[in-house]
Design an enzyme around this catalytic site. Structure first.
Site, PDB file in Angstrom:
ATOM      1  N   SER A 429       0.826  -1.194   0.000  1.00  0.00           N
ATOM      2  CA  SER A 429       0.000   0.000   0.000  1.00  0.00           C
ATOM      3  C   SER A 429       0.874   1.264   0.000  1.00  0.00           C
ATOM      4  O   SER A 429       1.615   1.495  -0.949  1.00  0.00           O
ATOM      5  CB  SER A 429      -0.960  -0.037   1.193  1.00  0.00           C
ATOM      6  OG  SER A 429      -1.959   0.937   1.067  1.00  0.00           O
ATOM      7  N   ALA A 430       0.809   2.057   1.071  1.00  0.00           N
ATOM      8  CA  ALA A 430       1.668   3.238   1.143  1.00  0.00           C
ATOM      9  C   ALA A 430       3.136   2.853   1.085  1.00  0.00           C
ATOM     10  O   ALA A 430       3.966   3.565   0.498  1.00  0.00           O
ATOM     11  CB  ALA A 430       1.377   4.004   2.433  1.00  0.00           C
TER      12      ALA A 430
END
Length: 707
Positions: A429-430
């Site tokens: 994700s991030a």
């Protein structure tokens, strides 16, 4: 089941139920009979209207895949989600037709179940109509409308007013693997219970205890749960989300996770002081490039990390490394070096990890479960970086800390139990975004680039631009659009103020702060930092204004579908005559990122000019039934078209964040094994792999890779 067979079965089930429910109702409550009959007729109408729509998508959605061996994009996912909903309706409808006149048939319960799925089907029909508009207006093979802000604004307007509670009650998680649905129900119940107690003057444990006591009503009443979840995801601020997500950092939950995870011989937290580094240039090792410590927003500061190693290796118990060891607020997760443990020689490999959490929450501790498993499977030391979190630390602080940690690890690999002959970056994700942008910065600075990247469901476009997969934020319990937009705004520095961590306080303990100040727009430091890397023509394009924010509820009402008749004259309608999706009683307030920084290539790598991406190492992407799927597909296409080595794997029936669900289902273990196999490929590959996604042996097997 093929999609045509699904619609044929749906029509048959609807006719069967209409016939059965139109007959004698001596054993079936008249009110429930009427509800079921009305519901089945609505479902039949939806099915008849949707069949040609699905036929249109199935005829063209292969044009949007990464390649012929990788069937995956947002259009496919929308059709798959619709099919999952129809299969549930068919299953329930057959049960009702066979049992509706029996003595112990629960008429009201079954009517409520079918009404919930009818509502979900209505909303999915609306999403498919919106996807039709995207298909019509976007370019061939393009999943995002990056140049048409009006499409994205229309998507946000629709999201703010559409009813969503039906997806979080009885229908919760229908689109995912059945083994994950109990877990998703637990998460949603915990979230709404936590939301009820949020803001009360209670300690963390007191709040958790109160949440436990109030959770029963949300188990008993799915409609109440759905309505409350809709309220929370639309209106509660970033402070709530940070508090809830960081419950996984508590001593109790992290201790339970540690019991279930693999045992490792080293799990050490480190604090690296902000000292300038010098690394050899990749083009000429006789020359050196200076690497400054992180400075954005509040000046130089330390970087926190976690070293995990399944086996104790030379250097990992050295006094020099232990001098960097720091004390955590929750020492239960820290494993000290076992007394008398046998030391192994340094590994030629090193895995550097950046955790997910939307740039705003969690740390390496939240991801220990799969990191320990990876360390065992790969027999490699793992350095996971606890970067500073937004909104207190917006861009570019996290990127600066991650890049500094990468450079420090290269220079001090002997302390980490590795010779760093092969270095791989991994993140979800991030963290996947940071893997890519750290590598871009290494290219820009001229230092060694990692040998490969494994990014799971990465965020490569930090805007609210519409794509078919992002339509799924209407139904996703883990990544609703309201939450996604808050995370993007926080990292971009929209309506936030950078806050310097208290001196001597680690990232982990800083997570306990109940502060999430939302005050002013902060972009100047990041803009000045990035200018040294971008050509003048790119800087000019970045300064163009972004889509206008729709952050006023009155404005939402004036542009909501209640006034669609007046709006339809200026352009084509999103929905055919006679159809309108269900609307919510309370409107969401979505503040779309409006500052130029969201289009910064080091924020949104998908928008990077080719010059900043050329020279990236092999990039391995893994995604799922996820709102960010199209991010991965479009980024993979961009790299492939440049001639950069890239692979993409799309796993089925799993949500965003599937790595953190390791151990909950067989499917999550298979997905983790795919990621491990890609990392092993980076370590074992002697030359850069060709630009291809074909991995026949891996694709045919569901077993974990051999050690």
């Amino acid at each position: 089941m093929a999609w045509r067979a699904v619609f044929t079965a749906l029509e048959a089930v609807c006719e069967e139920n209409i016939t059965a429910l139109s007959g004698p109702t001596d054993l079936l409550c008249g009110n429930a009979s009427g509800r079921l009959l009305t519901c089945m007729r609505k479902i039949q109408d939806h099915g008849r209207a949707l069949e040609p729509v699905v036929a249109g998508f199935t005829a063209v959605y292969h044009h949007f895949d990464f390649d012929a061996d990788t069937p995956g994009n947002g259009y496919r996912t929308l059709v798959k989600v619709l099919q999952s909903c129809l299969l549930h309706i068919i299953h329930k409808g057959r049960y009702i037709a066979s049992n509706c006149h029996r003595a112990f048939f629960r008429a009201n319960h079954n009517a409520s179940e079918m009404e919930a799925y009818s509502s979900a089907l209505c909303q999915l029909r609306a999403l498919l109509y919106l996807a039709q508009r995207l298909l019509h207006d976007n370019g061939h093979g393009q999943l995002y409308s990056l140049q048409d802000g009006e499409l994205s604004r229309r998507f946000v307007r629709e999201y703010t007013s559409m009813h969503k509670a039906c997806f979080y009650g009885r229908c919760l998680g229908f689109q995912f693997s059945p083994t994950l649905r109990p877990f998703l129900q637990t998460v949603v119940i915990s979230m709404v219970s936590f939301g009820e107690s949020y803001g009360k003057q209670q300690s963390g444990l007191g709040m958790a205890a109160f949440s436990f006591l109030t959770s029963a009503k949300y188990v008993i009443d799915p409609e109440l749960r759905g309505a409350e979840f809709e309220r929370i995801t639309q209106n509660l601020d970033m402070k709530f989300w940070k508090s809830f997500w960081n419950l996984t950092e508590s001593e109790l939950l992290s201790g339970l996770a540690s019991v279930a995870s693999n045992l490792v011989q080293l799990n050490l937290t480190l604090t690296i002081p902000p000292e300038p580094l010098r690394l050899p240039l990749a083009s000429d090792p006789r020359l050196f490039a200076p690497v400054s410590p992180p400075v954005a927003h509040w000046g130089p500061g330390p970087v926190n990390m976690r070293l995990i190693s399944y086996e104790l290796r030379e250097g990992q118990d050295s006094d020099e490394l232990l001098a960097f060891s720091r004390t955590e607020a929750t020492p239960i997760s820290v494993s000290l070096v076992p007394f008398g443990a046998q030391k192994h020689p340094p590994s030629p490999w090193l895995l550097i990890h950046f955790h997910g959490g939307g740039f705003v929450a969690q740390t390496s501790k939240s991801h220990e479960n799969y990191l320990k498993s990876w360390s065992k499977d790969l027999n490699v030391p793992i350095l996971s970086v606890d970067y500073s979190l937004a909104p207190e630390a917006p861009f570019p602080r996290a990127l600066e800390e991650c890049f500094y940690a990468y450079c420090w690890a290269l220079k001090n690999c002997h302390l980490l139990g590795s010779t760093a002959e092969r270095v791989c970056l991994a993140g979800d994700s991030a963290g996947g975004n940071l893997c890519i942008t750290v590598s871009m910065r290494a290219i820009a600075c001229g230092v060694r680039v990692p040998d490969g990247i494994m990014a799971a469901y990465p965020a490569t476009l930090l805007t609210i631009d519409a794509s078919p997969s992002r339509l799924l934020t209407l139904i996703d319990p883990l990544l609703p659009l309201g939450v996604l937009s808050k995370c993007l705004n926080a990292y971009a520095g929209v309506d936030s103020q950078a806050v310097q961590p208290t001196e001597g306080t680690s990232t982990l303990s800083a997570l306990g702060r109940d502060t999430a100040l939302l005050i002013s727009d902060l972009t100047h430091g990041a803009s000045n930092w990035i200018q040294s890397f971008l050509p003048a023509e790119v800087l000019g394009s970045l300064s163009s204004s972004h889509q206008k924010s729709l952050d006023n509820e009155a404005h939402y009402r004036s542009t909501s579908p209640s006034s669609s008749s007046s709006n339809s004259s200026s352009g084509p309608r999103d929905y055919p005559e006679g159809f309108e999706p269900l609307r919510s009683e309370r409107l969401a307030v979505i503040q779309t990122p409006s500052c130029p920084i969201v289009k910064n290539p080091f924020v949104s790598p998908l928008l990077s000019p080719d010059d900043l991406l050329r020279g990236l190492p092999p990039v391995h992407l893994a995604s799922a039934l996820d709102a960010l799927l199209d991010d991965s597909v479009m980024f993979a296409k961009k790299l492939r078209d440049m001639g950069q080595p890239v692979t993409l794997r799309v796993v089925e029936d799993l949500p965003h964040g599937f790595l953190s669900l390791l151990g909950l289902a067989k499917e999550t273990q298979v997905a983790s094994d795919i990621c491990v196999a890609r990392i092993r490929e980076v370590f074992q590959q002697q030359t850069p792999p060709p630009c291809t996604n074909k991995q026949p042996k891996l694709e045919r097997t569901n077993h974990g890779p051999s050690n």
